[in-house]
Motif scaffolding. Sequence first.
Motif, PDB file in Angstrom:
ATOM      1  N   ALA A   1       0.876  -1.175  -0.266  1.00 12.58           N
ATOM      2  CA  ALA A   1      -0.277  -0.467   0.204  1.00 12.58           C
ATOM      3  C   ALA A   1       1.536   1.225   0.164  1.00 12.58           C
ATOM      4  O   ALA A   1       0.467   1.954  -0.419  1.00 12.58           O
ATOM      5  CB  ALA A   1      -0.892  -0.119   0.802  1.00 12.58           C
ATOM      6  N   PHE A   2       2.069   1.387   1.272  1.00 15.97           N
ATOM      7  CA  PHE A   2       2.956   2.433   0.984  1.00 15.97           C
ATOM      8  C   PHE A   2       3.694   2.387  -0.204  1.00 15.97           C
ATOM      9  O   PHE A   2       3.815   3.568  -0.526  1.00 15.97           O
ATOM     10  CB  PHE A   2       4.204   2.181   2.211  1.00 15.97           C
ATOM     11  N   SER A   3       4.052   1.351  -1.350  1.00 17.52           N
ATOM     12  CA  SER A   3       4.540   1.338  -2.595  1.00 17.52           C
ATOM     13  C   SER A   3       3.820   1.908  -3.588  1.00 17.52           C
ATOM     14  O   SER A   3       3.819   1.735  -4.862  1.00 17.52           O
ATOM     15  CB  SER A   3       5.473  -0.038  -2.708  1.00 17.52           C
ATOM     16  N   GLY A   4       1.969   2.201  -3.414  1.00 20.61           N
ATOM     17  CA  GLY A   4       1.187   2.048  -3.913  1.00 20.61           C
ATOM     18  C   GLY A   4       0.360   1.131  -5.057  1.00 20.61           C
ATOM     19  O   GLY A   4       0.105   1.511  -5.970  1.00 20.61           O
ATOM     20  N   ALA A   5       0.359   0.039  -4.885  1.00 22.25           N
ATOM     21  CA  ALA A   5      -0.056  -0.863  -5.005  1.00 22.25           C
ATOM     22  C   ALA A   5      -1.074  -1.379  -4.462  1.00 22.25           C
ATOM     23  O   ALA A   5      -0.691  -1.505  -3.149  1.00 22.25           O
ATOM     24  CB  ALA A   5       0.791  -2.337  -5.354  1.00 22.25           C
ATOM     25  N   HIS A   6      -1.821  -1.817  -5.147  1.00 20.80           N
ATOM     26  CA  HIS A   6      -3.440  -2.703  -4.537  1.00 20.80           C
ATOM     27  C   HIS A   6      -3.011  -3.674  -3.751  1.00 20.80           C
ATOM     28  O   HIS A   6      -1.590  -4.389  -4.436  1.00 20.80           O
ATOM     29  CB  HIS A   6      -4.542  -2.819  -5.740  1.00 20.80           C
ATOM     30  N   THR A   7      -3.540  -4.404  -2.473  1.00 21.81           N
ATOM     31  CA  THR A   7      -3.408  -6.039  -2.307  1.00 21.81           C
ATOM     32  C   THR A   7      -4.954  -6.368  -2.176  1.00 21.81           C
ATOM     33  O   THR A   7      -5.592  -6.618  -1.490  1.00 21.81           O
ATOM     34  CB  THR A   7      -2.249  -5.756  -0.947  1.00 21.81           C
ATOM     35  N   VAL A   8      -4.956  -8.110  -2.635  1.00 18.16           N
ATOM     36  CA  VAL A   8      -6.075  -8.601  -2.181  1.00 18.16           C
ATOM     37  C   VAL A   8      -4.796  -9.854  -1.658  1.00 18.16           C
ATOM     38  O   VAL A   8      -4.524 -10.864  -1.869  1.00 18.16           O
ATOM     39  CB  VAL A   8      -6.576  -9.360  -3.522  1.00 18.16           C
TER      40      VAL A   8
END
Length: 293
Positions: free
Chosen positions: A149-156
């Motif tokens: 999230a901090f890196s700008g990515a979505h996570t599932v």
Amino acid sequence: VGQGILVHTYQDAFARHGLACGQVLLTPGDVVDRTRYLNARHTFDRLLELGAVPVVNENDTVATDELRFGDNDRLAALVASMLHAQVLVLLSDVDGLYPARPYGAGGAVEPIDRVDDFATLDAQVVGPTASDVGTGGMASKLEAARIAAFSGAHTVIANARRPDVLTHVAAGKHLGTWFPPSRRRPESRKLWIAFAPVPQGRIDVDSGAVRALVERGSSLLAAGIVDAHGEFAAGDAVNVVGPDNTVVARGLTTYSTDDIRQIRGRSTEALAAELGVAYTREVIHRDSLVVVA
């Protein structure tokens, strides 16, 4: 002994879908050392340009208990950050993150649909740190989601046993627990500082220093330091901890533990007069510091 068989199994599995794969073994040094980090990123980029799917794992041959990623969730998040990935999928043996442990509930408890603020998750939600099917449990997946999230990515976080789970996630179908990215991705070097090096200690600061770091983006000065813990040297990564014992920042210190204990709580003017100008520099310069609170 089984490495050749494992790689051959991967090759056969990808070949059935008309794909080639290449194994990439990483150590923490490959993401901590800036040159090796850039070399690893170039290797990933080249493999993808050639149409090969990188299969990533930790290089257990040279890893030690003191210097290792710890689990594949963290490794996956660091690779996602390195590659500026849009989505990180973490597969588990449950359907997502639960508000309470689902065991014994007859499947009645539904997983959390979305998490926007990691601070709202309590210890019961995080649960155990390991499972029977991997090196990390839900706690490690949450840490990986925080990195992504901090890196700008979505996570599932989703169930590995769900049919076509990766296809559905790639198609945008909502399943499991979704963690949206932060609003702004920091520059790559600050991402590296925030998550790649293992902190070698901590610096405790007062409330005034916390406000200066968080609200004004200032460097950390000796005047705001209360204490230092651990045995670290200049250049090591350390956590900066506020009065409430919360980690507010991480950075690369310009002083050792002993030096910080000597200069803590003293103004720049006092240090110049008593110890000389060599002790007036910032403890952590703002260019080498990332606010994580």
